[in-house]
Each structure stands twice: as structure tokens, then as C-alpha cells.
Scaffold this motif. Structure first.
Motif, PDB file in Angstrom:
ATOM      1  N   ARG A 132       0.840  -1.214   0.000  1.00 38.55           N
ATOM      2  CA  ARG A 132       0.000   0.000   0.000  1.00 38.55           C
ATOM      3  C   ARG A 132       0.872   1.260   0.000  1.00 38.55           C
ATOM      4  NH1 ARG A 132      -2.351   3.615   3.479  1.00 38.55           N
ATOM      5  NH2 ARG A 132      -1.208   2.774   5.253  1.00 38.55           N
ATOM      6  N   ALA A 133       1.984   1.223   0.756  1.00 36.68           N
ATOM      7  CA  ALA A 133       2.884   2.372   0.800  1.00 36.68           C
ATOM      8  C   ALA A 133       3.517   2.628  -0.565  1.00 36.68           C
ATOM      9  CB  ALA A 133       3.973   2.145   1.852  1.00 36.68           C
ATOM     10  N   ILE A 134       3.883   1.538  -1.264  1.00 32.99           N
ATOM     11  CA  ILE A 134       4.435   1.693  -2.607  1.00 32.99           C
ATOM     12  C   ILE A 134       3.371   2.246  -3.555  1.00 32.99           C
ATOM     13  CG2 ILE A 134       5.469   0.482  -4.568  1.00 32.99           C
ATOM     14  CD1 ILE A 134       6.630  -1.518  -2.585  1.00 32.99           C
ATOM     15  N   SER A 135       2.125   1.809  -3.376  1.00 32.23           N
ATOM     16  CA  SER A 135       1.028   2.297  -4.216  1.00 32.23           C
ATOM     17  C   SER A 135       0.829   3.796  -4.044  1.00 32.23           C
ATOM     18  CB  SER A 135      -0.271   1.554  -3.874  1.00 32.23           C
ATOM     19  OG  SER A 135      -0.140   0.178  -4.069  1.00 32.23           O
ATOM     20  N   LEU A 136       0.988   4.264  -2.806  1.00 30.08           N
ATOM     21  CA  LEU A 136       0.827   5.701  -2.546  1.00 30.08           C
ATOM     22  C   LEU A 136       1.915   6.505  -3.259  1.00 30.08           C
ATOM     23  CD1 LEU A 136      -0.120   5.719   1.249  1.00 30.08           C
ATOM     24  CD2 LEU A 136      -1.612   6.154  -0.721  1.00 30.08           C
ATOM     25  N   LEU A 137       3.096   5.918  -3.412  1.00 25.19           N
ATOM     26  CA  LEU A 137       4.147   6.590  -4.170  1.00 25.19           C
ATOM     27  C   LEU A 137       3.709   6.785  -5.616  1.00 25.19           C
ATOM     28  CD1 LEU A 137       7.483   4.898  -2.990  1.00 25.19           C
ATOM     29  CD2 LEU A 137       6.732   7.235  -2.541  1.00 25.19           C
ATOM     30  N   CYS A 138       3.018   5.789  -6.150  1.00 22.48           N
ATOM     31  CA  CYS A 138       2.540   5.901  -7.528  1.00 22.48           C
ATOM     32  C   CYS A 138       1.502   7.004  -7.660  1.00 22.48           C
ATOM     33  CB  CYS A 138       1.927   4.570  -7.977  1.00 22.48           C
ATOM     34  SG  CYS A 138       3.136   3.249  -8.173  1.00 22.48           S
ATOM     35  N   ALA A 139       0.715   7.170  -6.605  1.00 20.16           N
ATOM     36  CA  ALA A 139      -0.363   8.165  -6.660  1.00 20.16           C
ATOM     37  C   ALA A 139       0.159   9.584  -6.498  1.00 20.16           C
ATOM     38  CB  ALA A 139      -1.399   7.866  -5.575  1.00 20.16           C
ATOM     39  N   SER A 140       1.181   9.749  -5.643  1.00 17.69           N
ATOM     40  CA  SER A 140       1.644  11.101  -5.326  1.00 17.69           C
ATOM     41  C   SER A 140       2.984  11.439  -5.957  1.00 17.69           C
ATOM     42  CB  SER A 140       1.763  11.266  -3.805  1.00 17.69           C
ATOM     43  OG  SER A 140       2.694  10.333  -3.287  1.00 17.69           O
ATOM     44  N   GLY A 141       3.645  10.453  -6.515  1.00 15.60           N
ATOM     45  CA  GLY A 141       4.966  10.696  -7.078  1.00 15.60           C
ATOM     46  C   GLY A 141       6.033  10.465  -6.036  1.00 15.60           C
ATOM     47  N   PRO A 142       7.136   9.860  -6.364  1.00 17.13           N
ATOM     48  CA  PRO A 142       8.181   9.549  -5.389  1.00 17.13           C
ATOM     49  C   PRO A 142       8.914  10.788  -4.921  1.00 17.13           C
ATOM     50  CG  PRO A 142       8.950   9.045  -7.582  1.00 17.13           C
ATOM     51  CD  PRO A 142       7.503   9.433  -7.720  1.00 17.13           C
ATOM     52  N   GLU A 143       9.351  10.736  -3.664  1.00 16.38           N
ATOM     53  CA  GLU A 143      10.160  11.813  -3.105  1.00 16.38           C
ATOM     54  C   GLU A 143      11.555  11.286  -2.771  1.00 16.38           C
ATOM     55  OE1 GLU A 143       8.079  13.408   0.203  1.00 16.38           O
ATOM     56  OE2 GLU A 143       6.295  13.965  -0.932  1.00 16.38           O
ATOM     57  N   VAL A 144      12.002  10.386  -3.603  1.00 17.95           N
ATOM     58  CA  VAL A 144      13.303   9.767  -3.380  1.00 17.95           C
ATOM     59  C   VAL A 144      14.245  10.168  -4.509  1.00 17.95           C
ATOM     60  CG1 VAL A 144      14.555   7.603  -3.067  1.00 17.95           C
ATOM     61  CG2 VAL A 144      12.185   7.806  -2.264  1.00 17.95           C
ATOM     62  N   PRO A 145      15.338  10.862  -4.197  1.00 16.45           N
ATOM     63  CA  PRO A 145      16.285  11.257  -5.248  1.00 16.45           C
ATOM     64  C   PRO A 145      16.793  10.039  -6.016  1.00 16.45           C
ATOM     65  CG  PRO A 145      16.796  12.363  -3.177  1.00 16.45           C
ATOM     66  CD  PRO A 145      15.760  11.346  -2.863  1.00 16.45           C
ATOM     67  N   GLY A 146      16.763  10.143  -7.326  1.00 21.35           N
ATOM     68  CA  GLY A 146      17.279   9.075  -8.162  1.00 21.35           C
ATOM     69  C   GLY A 146      16.264   8.012  -8.524  1.00 21.35           C
ATOM     70  N   LEU A 147      15.071   8.050  -7.912  1.00 19.54           N
ATOM     71  CA  LEU A 147      14.023   7.077  -8.216  1.00 19.54           C
ATOM     72  C   LEU A 147      12.982   7.739  -9.111  1.00 19.54           C
ATOM     73  CD1 LEU A 147      12.887   4.215  -7.688  1.00 19.54           C
ATOM     74  CD2 LEU A 147      11.596   5.184  -5.793  1.00 19.54           C
ATOM     75  N   GLY A 148      13.004   7.410 -10.380  1.00 16.80           N
ATOM     76  CA  GLY A 148      12.089   8.025 -11.325  1.00 16.80           C
ATOM     77  C   GLY A 148      10.669   7.508 -11.182  1.00 16.80           C
ATOM     78  N   TYR A 149       9.715   8.312 -11.636  1.00 18.42           N
ATOM     79  CA  TYR A 149       8.301   7.949 -11.524  1.00 18.42           C
ATOM     80  C   TYR A 149       7.989   6.626 -12.224  1.00 18.42           C
ATOM     81  CZ  TYR A 149       3.268   8.749 -11.210  1.00 18.42           C
ATOM     82  OH  TYR A 149       1.931   8.643 -10.929  1.00 18.42           O
ATOM     83  N   PRO A 150       8.479   6.369 -13.441  1.00 19.01           N
ATOM     84  CA  PRO A 150       8.205   5.069 -14.095  1.00 19.01           C
ATOM     85  C   PRO A 150       8.776   3.889 -13.315  1.00 19.01           C
ATOM     86  CG  PRO A 150       8.975   6.679 -15.699  1.00 19.01           C
ATOM     87  CD  PRO A 150       9.221   7.272 -14.344  1.00 19.01           C
ATOM     88  N   ASP A 151       9.895   4.128 -12.610  1.00 20.30           N
ATOM     89  CA  ASP A 151      10.493   3.052 -11.834  1.00 20.30           C
ATOM     90  C   ASP A 151       9.566   2.571 -10.728  1.00 20.30           C
ATOM     91  OD1 ASP A 151      12.851   3.081 -13.307  1.00 20.30           O
ATOM     92  OD2 ASP A 151      13.805   4.546 -11.994  1.00 20.30           O
TER      93      ASP A 151
END
Length: 282
Positions: free
Chosen positions: A18-37
Motif C-alpha cells: 500500500r505504501a508503494i502504491s501511494l508513491l505511484c499516486a503522489s509521485g516519489p520523493e526519493v532522489p534518483g528514483l524516477g516515476y516510471p520506476d
């Protein structure tokens, strides 16, 4: 996480997914981790979700003392705790990063021991390989119809510290039908060799001391007798081909007193298994 998602032996709990899914919904806030990744990661982990099952709750007190979210969100410990509590005890690899751990779980706390987690090390780390091996062995131990073929097929993951000769499994059918020569018995003996033999050999120098150490692990083993060593024809039957080198495997695990043998030798910090058979000629 992209690297972790490539490892099929690592699982994720419902809260982690679920936490990973929320990243897809809001966009990642991790440097170097692209949205498609993130979408790639989510897709791969969706097929590896661990279903909740009844079991002991994770030990929140001890877990929170030694797990710190040095990577990711401050709520990550709560997510991990929820997944561990849902999964309960059993052979499961809920992935966490080794850099988040400041200590070890309490070995005297059964709730800590039962938690189905695994610290993720680098792919070439011995600790990572051994952690994966122990989980995979636990899964095989639960099989009522375990076969020698199951063990041979998974040998690389099950025994990362063992190198098997090319023909090591060719005589496996010669083992008897006794429980002491069963696939479960062979799995247990090979596991002990994989996990402990190199350390035993590096800390103990005499044969008797090594025999006692192996015996404490439930493994009866010994080197060849002087009579066999003096028999040139017999002793050469203990020579086995490993890639480009030949190694004499005089030491042998005794599955039964007079039959069932696993011939091995320790060379350069690696256990070399030459053959698993009923008995070599003497």
C-alpha cells in the motif's frame, strides 16, 4: 527498491505494498528514483504479496529499539510492524534494508525469533545468501513429498557455501530407503556442512575435535581410515572433478553406520562435495 524487486525470493506485506502504491499516486520523493520506476516496482511486488495468517504478533518493543528508518519515511517502522504482525511466524522473506538496523533481534524473545523478516544485504554478500538459503530450506522442510531432485535443482540457493562436483548427484539413487538416508536427512546434513563446516575447520585443527563439533550438529562424519589411504586403488575413488581441478574428498558424512555417505573436503573456505552415495569401494 528497483534492485530488490528483481529478487523473487523477497516478499512484501499488504501495508508495504500500500505504501508503494501511494508513491505511484503522489509521485516519489526519493532522489534518483524516477516515476516510471515506481510503477515497475509496484508491478513486480504485486505478485509477491504475503497473505496474512494467524500467528504470534511481532514484538513491537524490541523491534522499535533496533529498527530506524535511515532510508525512506518515518512511518516505515509502523508499516513493517503491521506486516510482521499479519504474517506471523513461518518461512517468509519480508525485505528490509540492513542499513536500517542498529542491532539484532532478541534471541531470548520468542516473538522476535518468530518474526518472518530478512535484512537485505548486497547480492554478493554471504550474509544475504545464507539468509535466503535458510528460508528456502525451511520451505523444503515443509514438503511431505520432498525428493532428491528438489534438493539438487535448488542446490545453488540452498547451499551457497558448497560446491558440488559435476557428478555429485549421479549415485543418489543408491541410497537406501531408511529415514536416515531420506531427502530430509540429506538436506539436514548438507545444511549443517554449508552453515558450519568452514568455521569448524578454521577454528579446530584436529580430526577428533572436528568430528565432535560436527556431532554436536547431528552430523556423524570422519576422514578415511589408514587402511583406505594405503589402498591406492580405493583412495583414488575419492578424487572428484570440480571445474578444472581435482579434489580428494576423504571426509565423509555417515547417514547410516555402514551405508549412506556424503564425501566432502574444505578447500579455500568452500565445502566441496564429491558424491552422495551408498558407499565408495574400499
Amino acid at each position: 527498491m528497483l534492485d530488490w524487486s528483481e529478487r523473487t525470493d523477497l516478499k512484501v506485506g499488504h501495508e508495504g505494498l500500500r505504501a508503494i502504491s501511494l508513491l505511484c499516486a503522489s509521485g516519489p520523493e526519493v532522489p534518483g528514483l524516477g516515476y516510471p520506476d515506481v510503477w515497475t516496482i509496484l508491478g513486480k511486488f504485486m505478485s509477491r504479496v504475503v497473505e496474512p495468517r494467524a500467528g504470534a504478533k511481532a514484538c513491537e518493543g524490541h523491534l522499535m529499539e533496533i529498527y530506524q528508518p535511515t532510508l525512506g519515511h518515518d512511518d516505515n517502522p509502523k508499516i513493517l510492524l503491521a506486516d510482521l504482525s499479519a504474517v506471523g511466524p513461518g518461512p517468509t522473506l519480508l525485505a528490509t534494508d540492513e542499513r536500517c538496523w542498529t542491532g539484532e533481534v532478541d534471541a531470548d524473545c520468542q516473538s522476535c525469533v518468530d518474526m518472518g523478516l530478512h535484512k537485505v544485504f548486497s547480492s554478493d554478500s554471504k550474509e544475504y545468501a545464507l539468509g535466503v538459503a535458510k528460508i528456502k530450506r525451511s520451505e523444503l522442510e515443509l514438503l511431505k513429498s520432498l525428493t532428491f531432485a528438489d534438493i539438487e535443482t535448488g542446490q545453488r540457493d540452498l547451499f551457497p557455501n558448497i560446491k558440488f562436483a559435476k557428478d555429485a548427484w549421479n549415485r543418489i539413487a543408491s541410497l537406501g530407503s531408511s529415514p536416515d538416508s531420506s531427502p530430509q536427512a540429506v538436506l539436514q546434513r548438507l545444511s549443517a556442512l554449508n552453515d558450519s563446516a568452514v568455521q569448524i575447520w578454521s577454528t579446530l585443527s584436529t580430526n577428533i575435535a572436528r568430528q565432535r563439533a560436527l556431532a554436536s550438529l547431528g552430523v556423524a562424519a570422519s576422514p578415511e581410515s589408514p587402511n583406505t589411504r594405503r589402498n591406492k586403488k580405493a583412495i583414488t575413488k575419492r578424487d572428484f572433478k570440480f571445474d578444472s581441478e581435482t579434489i580428494r574428498c576423504e571426509w565423509h558424512v555417515k547417514l547410516e553406520p555402514t551405508t549412506g555417505r556424503i564425501h566432502f573436503e574444505i578447500v579455500d573456505g568452500i565445502v566441496h562435495v564429491g558424491t552422495i552415495c551408498d558407499h565408495l569401494p574400499v
